[in-house]
Design an enzyme around this catalytic site. Structure first.
Site, PDB file in Angstrom:
ATOM      1  N   LYS A   1       0.852  -1.207   0.000  1.00 31.29           N
ATOM      2  CA  LYS A   1       0.000   0.000   0.000  1.00 31.29           C
ATOM      3  C   LYS A   1       0.878   1.245   0.000  1.00 31.29           C
ATOM      4  CE  LYS A   1      -0.354  -0.213   5.063  1.00 31.29           C
ATOM      5  NZ  LYS A   1      -1.207  -0.620   6.198  1.00 31.29           N
TER       6      LYS A   1
ATOM      7  N   TYR B   1      14.502  30.438   9.382  1.00 32.99           N
ATOM      8  CA  TYR B   1      13.239  31.144   9.656  1.00 32.99           C
ATOM      9  C   TYR B   1      13.077  31.414  11.140  1.00 32.99           C
ATOM     10  CZ  TYR B   1      11.209  30.586   4.984  1.00 32.99           C
ATOM     11  OH  TYR B   1      10.942  30.668   3.650  1.00 32.99           O
TER      12      TYR B   1
END
Ligand SMILES: *Cc1c(COP(=O)(O)O)cnc(C)c1O
Length: 383
Positions: free
Chosen positions: A47, A267
């Site tokens: 999956k 940042y």
């Protein structure tokens, strides 16, 4: 440290921002090992594009190891994968079929895991309409409250399943704490599973995931399912990982610089240089699946040296402290290791405050992919 670049732009080879190396031979060896430990057929859980590693190529490699059973989560995934597998391979949809998807599922020779009475009725109705017997796996909830029949629904389901329209391949359930052998939930789920099996006389059991395989024969049933252990993740939590590593991730250095004490890094200026530092900016960030929670937490490695992530992880880049490396060692265009010999998948996941599953399935599409150990598996089909 990485070979010829595969990405190309108008015929010019360009250096990839990162290289994800997926060792197909190691996946095959892990598959053989899990078969050996469980002494059962192992269904490969592919999956989420085989946990991000490439469902088509992984499946074809496992076919060469004799794998006959494959599991995905959604019908859409199964329909995409079906053509890559021989007719004789069985393909299971773990999440079951949303209303309206039954005919497509049956037409493509895909086996649904039935998770509710409602799903079972729709599947049996389709079988009747087609005049066919349709295969199904019945999932029972043994204590996870996620998918599967509630205990009080089992008898009705067993009657419907015995109506002659359904070929009940397995009764299935899923373990919530299989990576923690000492957790009492494992025994509790096994007890509920035993009671559930009594409601489906003669049914075969499919119970264990990767972790469950290492809980011992009581959990093995007739077939086990494995995802993370195939891909080199640790199936037993903090205990030593017996699986071969599969994934290596190397990230390109974009530039290096020297900063003075007091410089703000990244940042928000959250990291203030406490002393003069040398820094390298790497060409991957949270958009590539390296979580922002690695900010000031994780590290990259080069030549055995740990290079701490410094300041916040950006979308497309991050900064690492290379002060510990002799000057000039690391240059733009070099690659540092994020996952591999020096830093395991588990170690990176732990620094990010998550699990190996989430790291693997999040690794971005901007990395170049290499598949060594592809002998006998068509490279051109690599996805
Ligand atoms: C994802 C999944 C698996 C595979 O689990 P691993 O821990 O990766 O081996 C098995 N069964 C079900 C129902 C799943 O959803």
């Amino acid at each position: 440290m990485v070979g010829k670049m595969s990405a190309s732009d108008a015929g010019h080879a360009i250096a990839p921002s990162g290289v994800l190396t997926i060792d197909i031979a190691a996946i095959r060896a892990n598959y053989a090992y899990l078969k050996d430990v469980s002494q059962r057929p192992v269904a490969a859980v592919v999956k989420a594009d085989a946990y991000g590693l490439g469902a088509g190529i992984v499946s074809r490699a496992l076919l060469l190891e004799g794998c006959e059973n494959f599991c995905v989560a959604h019908l859409g995934e199964a329909l995409s994968l079906r053509a890559a597998l021989p007719e004789t391979s069985r393909l299971f949809v773990l999440n079951g079929i949303l209303p309206g998807g039954e005919a497509a599922c049956a037409a493509a020779n895909i086996v649904p895991v039935i998770n509710s009475l409602d799903q079972l009725r729709r599947w049996a109705d389709l079988a009747a309409a087609l005049g066919r017997v349709l295969p199904a796996v019945m999932q029972v909830d043994t204590g996870m409250s996620r998918l599967g029949l509630m205990p009080e629904e089992r008898q009705a389901a067993a009657m419907l399943a015995a109506s002659g329209r359904i070929e009940l391949m397995f009764v299935m359930s899923h373990l919530a704490s299989a990576d923690a052998a000492e957790d009492a939930q494992n025994g509790a789920q096994l007890g509920e599973m035993t009671r559930a099996l009594a409601d489906f006389p003669g049914a075969k059991l499919c119970f264990a995931n990767s972790g469950g395989i290492f809980l011992g024969p009581a959990f093995h049933g007739a077939m086990v399912r494995s995802g993370i252990a195939l891909y080199g993740g640790a199936p037993m939590g903090d205990r030593p990982n017996p699986m071969q590593p599969v994934v290596r991730l190397d990230i390109a250095v974009i530039q290096t610089r020297r900063v003075a004490a007091g410089a703000l890094i990244g940042y928000g200026g959250t990291h203030v240089a406490q002393r003069p530092m040398r820094l390298a900016t790497l060409a991957a960030g949270y958009a590539d699946g390296l979580p922002r929670t690695l900010s000031d937490q994780g590290a990259a490695y080069f030549g055995g040296q740990r290079l701490p992530i410094t300041g916040r992880v950006s979308m497309d880049s991050m900064v690492v402290d290379i002060s510990a490396l002799p000057e000039g060692t690391l240059k733009p265009g070099d690659y540092v290791e994020m996952i591999g010999r020096q830093q395991t998948l588990e170690a990176l996941a732990q620094d990010a405050g998550t699990i190996s599953y989430e790291i693997l399935t999040g690794l971005g599409s901007r990395f170049a992919r290499r598949y060594p150990g592809m002998d006998g598996v068509a490279v051109s089909e690599a996805k």
